[in-house]
Enzyme design. Structure first.
Site: not given
Length: 428
Positions: A148, A271, A242, A20
């Site tokens: 996202y 995560k 998600d 990014y």
């Protein structure tokens, strides 16, 4: 010596291509040499409280002794073995424990090595579910605005095409249906109409339960999530949750779906799965989804297999992380963090440059009118002894669950201070 070799010697960091980041414009980032508890130690000795848990992963803090010992023990015996045609106890044990932790009959665990790939597998699983049942044409997904789901191609296609960062790929990505979250009567009706009208094209509905993370840390309640689940079931669509960000306590429940008392057909985890230690992800399916692949036909199998799936070191870390959730009061700690965030961030609401202040579990957000000079914001956090990474129009915190009240106060003071300074610099 070639010009290239000379350049690499003079600019050793130029070999790295950072995430990014516009490499031509970006200043070199801070260099971290060690982590401990809730702190990062930089090369110059500066110590920063990590306000975002290394992208929401380090829920137990860094270098937790129990996880370190579990990984070290596994490293001494077997750091890795292929999972194609072989198996091992850490993966078998972890799958059983996840099935026990997850609601309903989410009992069938497919391991991968990143959140984006977990989403890819979920989408592939959903499409093949229909094919294995003899139904063709159901290959599109319903996703939600501000959502996202990752940076791989399938995951990008179900990410908000307007507010996300993948607009350049719009001509290449599969075309999906993007709906507004059903937060009012008009949006509920619109979602119902979409699900009915395109029933024969839709393979599944994908949602981030309660918190849309990288899309702007936008929250919705359990009633909204329940509406989505009920509508998907009513029209015969698979529901994919998600929970890559929200899973393992971040929103106040072990899994955000529990807030709405729903059981998705497929759930994606990553995560915090390993406590922020080693990359691991899982796509977990309910029994009726798995049964569509249970066949005498070899072609009906799920043909997917990342090389490092079910890595034994990562599975050992994940098992140790689950131990900590069982032994230590993590969800109670999240409730304490939630109350402290709500109280300490509230003064920012009155600032002219602030649009909203919101808290969900161990996530605190100050939304600005716009984000200007992100470099200044990040430098200012460091000056105040904090690591955070503002994006879009938000400042946010997602600290480790083990943070002390004093350290949490430093984080929230920094947030409010920076919001006030930002308002003074740029106005409302």
């Amino acid at each position: 010596m070639s010009d290239r070799q000379l350049r690499l010697m003079m600019e050793p960091r130029s070999a790295l291509w950072r995430p990014y980041t516009q490499m031509k414009l970006a200043a070199p980032p801070p260099q971290v040499r060690a982590t401990d508890g809730v702190r990062l130690e930089l090369e110059d000795g500066t110590r920063l409280i990590d306000g975002i848990s290394s992208w929401w992963t380090a829920c137990h803090g860094y270098n937790h002794l129990h996880i370190r010992e579990a990984v070290a023990d596994q490293l001494g015996r077997m750091p890795h073995v292929m999972f194609g045609g072989l198996s091992h106890e850490p993966a078998e044990r972890l799958a059983r424990r996840l099935a026990k932790l997850l609601p309903g009959d989410l009992d069938h665990v497919f391991f991968t090595d990143s959140g984006s790939v977990a989403v890819e597998v979920a989408m592939k699983m959903a499409m093949q579910y229909w094919l294995n049942r003899g139904t063709k044409g159901r290959h599109r997904f319903v996703a939600f605005r501000d959502g996202y789901h990752g940076d791989t191609m399938g995951a990008m296609s179900v990410t908000d095409p307007d507010g996300g960062m993948h607009a350049r790929f719009s001509g290449y990505l599969p075309a999906q249906f993007v709906a507004d979250l059903p937060t009012d009567l008009d949006r509920i009706a619109s979602l119902e109409s979409l699900l009915a009208r395109h029933r024969d094209e839709i393979a599944g509905v994908i949602v981030e339960p309660l918190v849309q993370g990288a899309g702007g840390m936008k929250f919705h309640d359990g009633d909204t999530l329940r509406r989505i689940a009920n509508a998907a079931a009513r029209h015969g669509h698979l529901l994919i949750a998600d929970e890559i960000m929200t899973g393992f306590g971040r929103t106040g429940r072990m899994f955000a779906c529990e807030e709405a008392d729903i059981v998705p057909d497929i759930i994606c985890l990553s995560k915090a799965l390993t406590g922020g230690t080693i990359a691991l992800a899982a796509t977990v399916a309910r029994t009726h989804v798995f049964d569509a692949f249970w066949s005498d036909d070899p072609g009906a199998a799920l043909m997917h297999g990342p090389t490092f799936m079910a890595n034994p070191l990562a599975c050992a870390a994940a098992n140790a992380s689950i131990d900590l959730f069982e032994r230590e009061p993590r969800l109670a700690q999240v409730r304490t963090i939630e109350a402290a965030l709500a109280q300490s961030l509230e003064p920012a609401r009155a600032l002219p440059g602030v649009v909203d202040v919101r808290v969900q579990g161990a996530i605190g957000v100050i939304q600005l009118t716009q984000l200007k000079d992100a470099g200044w914001l990040r430098r200012r956090f460091i000056e105040l002894g904090v690591w955070s990474r503002p994006f879009g129009d938000i400042l946010y915190l997602a600290p480790p669950f083990v943070i002390t009240p004093d350290d949490l106060q430093i984080l929230t003071d920094a947030m409010v201070t920076i919001a006030r300074e930002w308002s003074d610099r740029f106005g409302g």
